[in-house]
Design an enzyme around this catalytic site. Structure first.
Site, short mmCIF file in Angstrom:
data_model
loop_
_atom_site.label_atom_id
_atom_site.label_comp_id
_atom_site.label_asym_id
_atom_site.label_seq_id
_atom_site.Cartn_x
_atom_site.Cartn_y
_atom_site.Cartn_z
N ASP A 225 -0.10 -4.49 -1.08
CA ASP A 225 0.56 -4.23 -0.21
C ASP A 225 2.20 -3.77 -0.40
O ASP A 225 2.64 -4.02 -1.10
CB ASP A 225 0.85 -5.69 0.14
CG ASP A 225 1.49 -5.37 1.98
OD1 ASP A 225 1.96 -4.97 2.46
OD2 ASP A 225 0.97 -6.63 2.34
N HIS A 320 -7.79 -0.69 9.05
CA HIS A 320 -6.22 -0.83 9.21
C HIS A 320 -5.18 0.16 8.59
O HIS A 320 -4.52 1.10 9.89
CB HIS A 320 -5.55 -2.27 8.20
CG HIS A 320 -4.25 -2.18 8.58
ND1 HIS A 320 -3.82 -3.66 10.05
CD2 HIS A 320 -3.45 -2.62 7.74
CE1 HIS A 320 -2.25 -3.91 10.07
NE2 HIS A 320 -1.52 -2.67 8.40
#
Length: 411
Positions: A225, A320
């Site tokens: 991330d 995403h």
């Protein structure tokens, strides 16, 4: 009143220092660090890395701290003069104490502090101002257009007790005891003038436990991330993250930045019930190394036009990363800092864990809102596994060394 430091002046001298040259400052950044990734952040006092040119807030410093605590406070008072007085007291108290916290830590300021015997741990404090403060204080003319209320999104499940606030405190360090003690001290300085509205501690893996301290961390979903972030070395970073405000009433935010804070609960049981290939398809990246599907390395640009032999897209239509890409958001970018939170279990077995997400940008309408709208309207596959429960927007003004918080001139 002086209009404050210009955006160009605040960024002068960053150059090749890149993100590692970002600040260990106070209110919106009292200073710019000169440290590098080789410096041990668990040992470094902020003052050892400081030069007096002003700069971005410590919340954007790298290495990103292992521990943070983000809080929103509401000022006491009903009438505008009472709110202005409370704001003056709190902002001035923080402005007076934050530089000393950066230089000495709590041990030098509070006798018997839990931080006795601890290194400074690169403690950094950033503060922000909510639109509600300006409205309650009778200063609506000082509210910038960028401070407009965030729109509602179809996937929001926002809880009012986790949203908004007059003031923000963002405290980060390499040690949780240092963070906790600093938060307690700063909230104590607010005294009778303010009360905590909401608070959320966050964490990420420490550099000490990582095989490769320079590698991008993973969140609680096991996903790498933070791969795509604007770099201060890029020509567009300035315009993407730092705001420009010329009119006198708005000049207090010239050179500052805006941060959106989101409390995002993760449905981890449902997530890990899916196979690894299904989880990769939801995000659009490989679990093993974070590379986009069809790519070879984490930093590869996703090939959104690539197709399998059967004609289906290599990066799924609702992945995403596809919906958050610049192609889908008219080039929107923001500096993201994500931390995990884990508050344990509620009665009935609901785990309260997820992501403390912060997005820093020059204009939330062209940054966070553009990306979130694309994810919302495009049917982001990740929406089945997360719940947006808290949201807030704060203005973080720039501050030159030796100057008080620029909003104090208007209170």
């Amino acid at each position: 009143m002086s209009p404050g430091p210009s955006r160009r002046g605040l960024f002068a001298g960053l150059g090749a220092t890149g993100v590692a040259g970002l600040a260990a400052g106070g209110l919106a950044g009292h200073a710019v660090t000169e440290g590098t990734r080789s410096e041990n952040p668990a040992l470094a006092p902020a003052h050892a890395r400081v030069r007096t040119t002003g700069g971005p807030p410590p919340a954007l410093a790298l290495p990103t701290p292992a521990h943070v605590h983000v809080l929103a406070l509401d000022l006491n008072g009903e009438e505008a003069p009472e709110v202005r007085r409370a704001a003056r007291e709190v902002l001035q108290a923080w402005d007076d104490h934050v530089p000393a916290l950066h230089e000495e830590g709590l041990s030098g300021l509070v006798e018997g502090s839990p931080t006795q015997g601890l290194h400074p741990a690169s403690l950094g404090v950033t503060t922000g101002v909510g639109a509600s403060l300006l409205e309650r204080a009778g200063l609506p003319g000082h509210r910038t257009e960028e401070m407009a209320d965030l729109p509602s999104f179809g996937t929001d499940e926002l809880e009012p007790e986790h949203c908004d606030g007059d003031l923000m405190l963002h405290v980060g360090a390499e040690d949780p005891v240092v963070v906790s003690s600093a938060v307690d001290h700063l909230v104590g300085l607010a005294g009778e003038h303010a009360r905590v509205r909401w608070a959320l501690p966050g964490f990420r893996r420490s550099t000490a436990t990582a095989h490769d301290p320079s590698a991008t961390p993973r969140n609680l979903m096991g996903q790498i991330d933070g791969t795509v972030n604007p770099d201060p070395a890029e020509a567009l970073f300035d315009t993407q993250v730092r705001a420009v405000h010329g009119p006198p009433d708005l000049a207090w935010m010239d050179g500052g930045t805006y941060v959106v804070v989101r409390r995002i609960r993760m449905l981890l049981d449902a997530w890990f019930a899916r196979g690894a290939d299904e989880r990769e398809a939801v995000i659009g990246r490989r679990l093993s190394d974070g590379a986009p599907l069809g790519g070879e390395h984490e930093d590869d640009l996703p090939d959104l036009a690539a197709r399998h032999d059967d004609g289906t897209p290599v990066v799924p239509e609702h992945a995403h990363i596809r919906l958050a890409s610049p192609e889908a958001t008219l080039g929107a970018r923001m500096a993201r800092r994500s931390f995990s939170y884990d508050l344990g279990w509620q009665p009935g077995g609901r785990r309260r864990a997820g992501m403390l997400f912060t997005a820093w940008q020059a204009d939330p309408r062209r940054g966070f809102t553009a990306v979130q709208r694309s994810l919302d309207e495009g049917g982001d596959a990740l929406n089945d596994y997360v719940r947006h429960e808290g949201s807030a927007l704060f203005a973080v003004p720039a501050a030159a060394p030796g100057r008080t918080h620029p909003l104090l001139d208007h209170l």
